[in-house]
Design a protein around this motif. Sequence first.
Motif, PDB file in Angstrom:
ATOM      1  N   ASP A 113     -32.471 -14.865 -25.755  1.00 38.53           N
ATOM      2  CA  ASP A 113     -32.365 -13.724 -24.852  1.00 38.53           C
ATOM      3  C   ASP A 113     -31.722 -12.554 -25.596  1.00 38.53           C
ATOM      4  N   ASP A 165     -38.902  -9.928 -23.861  1.00 35.65           N
ATOM      5  CA  ASP A 165     -37.735  -9.537 -23.073  1.00 35.65           C
ATOM      6  C   ASP A 165     -36.400  -9.788 -23.777  1.00 35.65           C
ATOM      7  N   ARG A 215     -38.999  -1.610 -29.946  1.00 34.62           N
ATOM      8  CA  ARG A 215     -38.351  -1.343 -28.658  1.00 34.62           C
ATOM      9  C   ARG A 215     -37.339  -2.416 -28.271  1.00 34.62           C
ATOM     10  N   ASN A 216     -37.379  -3.578 -28.949  1.00 34.90           N
ATOM     11  CA  ASN A 216     -36.450  -4.678 -28.680  1.00 34.90           C
ATOM     12  C   ASN A 216     -35.171  -4.584 -29.513  1.00 34.90           C
ATOM     13  N   ALA A 259     -36.234  -0.067 -25.505  1.00 31.59           N
ATOM     14  CA  ALA A 259     -36.639  -0.131 -24.102  1.00 31.59           C
ATOM     15  C   ALA A 259     -35.405  -0.049 -23.207  1.00 31.59           C
ATOM     16  N   PHE A 260     -35.490   0.756 -22.158  1.00 32.04           N
ATOM     17  CA  PHE A 260     -34.339   1.015 -21.300  1.00 32.04           C
ATOM     18  C   PHE A 260     -33.759  -0.259 -20.704  1.00 32.04           C
ATOM     19  N   LYS A 261     -34.602  -1.145 -20.190  1.00 33.54           N
ATOM     20  CA  LYS A 261     -34.080  -2.370 -19.560  1.00 33.54           C
ATOM     21  C   LYS A 261     -33.367  -3.249 -20.586  1.00 33.54           C
ATOM     22  N   LEU A 262     -33.774  -3.174 -21.848  1.00 32.11           N
ATOM     23  CA  LEU A 262     -33.106  -3.948 -22.888  1.00 32.11           C
ATOM     24  C   LEU A 262     -31.806  -3.267 -23.321  1.00 32.11           C
ATOM     25  N   GLN A 263     -31.795  -1.938 -23.308  1.00 28.12           N
ATOM     26  CA  GLN A 263     -30.544  -1.215 -23.569  1.00 28.12           C
ATOM     27  C   GLN A 263     -29.485  -1.656 -22.569  1.00 28.12           C
ATOM     28  N   GLU A 264     -29.892  -1.739 -21.301  1.00 27.41           N
ATOM     29  CA  GLU A 264     -28.956  -2.122 -20.241  1.00 27.41           C
ATOM     30  C   GLU A 264     -28.351  -3.495 -20.495  1.00 27.41           C
ATOM     31  N   LYS A 265     -29.162  -4.444 -20.966  1.00 21.96           N
ATOM     32  CA  LYS A 265     -28.659  -5.787 -21.305  1.00 21.96           C
ATOM     33  C   LYS A 265     -27.553  -5.697 -22.347  1.00 21.96           C
ATOM     34  N   LYS A 300     -24.332  -3.759 -21.177  1.00 22.76           N
ATOM     35  CA  LYS A 300     -23.512  -4.560 -20.276  1.00 22.76           C
ATOM     36  C   LYS A 300     -22.534  -5.422 -21.081  1.00 22.76           C
TER      37      LYS A 300
END
Length: 161
Positions: free
Chosen positions: A61, A86, A110-111, A148-154, A157
């Motif tokens: 992950d 992801d 992007r990952n 990628a934005f959703k991966l930045q958020e991971k 966090k």
Amino acid sequence: MKNIFIIGVGLIGGSFALDIKKLHPEATIYGIDNNEAHLDEAVKLGVVDHKAVLNDVSKADLVILAIPVDATLNVLPSVLDGIEDDAIVFDAGSTKEDICAAVKKHPKRRNYLAVHPIAGTEYSGPSAAIHGLYHNKTNIICEVEETAFKLQEKALKLFLD
């Protein structure tokens, strides 16, 4: 995040592992290192839960590269080749220009999030890993718009917890 792989289990990678274990006790931390003695020591000390090899990152992950920049240049493209769509990958290298250039055209660019935590000590190896090494420290993030934005958020966090 369930499966976390740390490449380089010394001070930098080991300290990430210890803090992640505290924040996410449900996570399994896998260590990858070209020094078998370091891997054995990291498992014995509880810095990582299991030893792994580069091909295992397909289950990741999150992958953290905590190895020298010259090694990162060779390893990062292989990590990106092996991860799922992801997964997020970041490195803790001190310079970014060459690393970012090495993966600029990679299909999974992007990952990847280019980060540089400003932290450390004069010690090295798994026994040098400490809880809280990154607490209240600056972490420089480069080329965030390429991730990628959703991966930045991971990733963010993790840094903000």
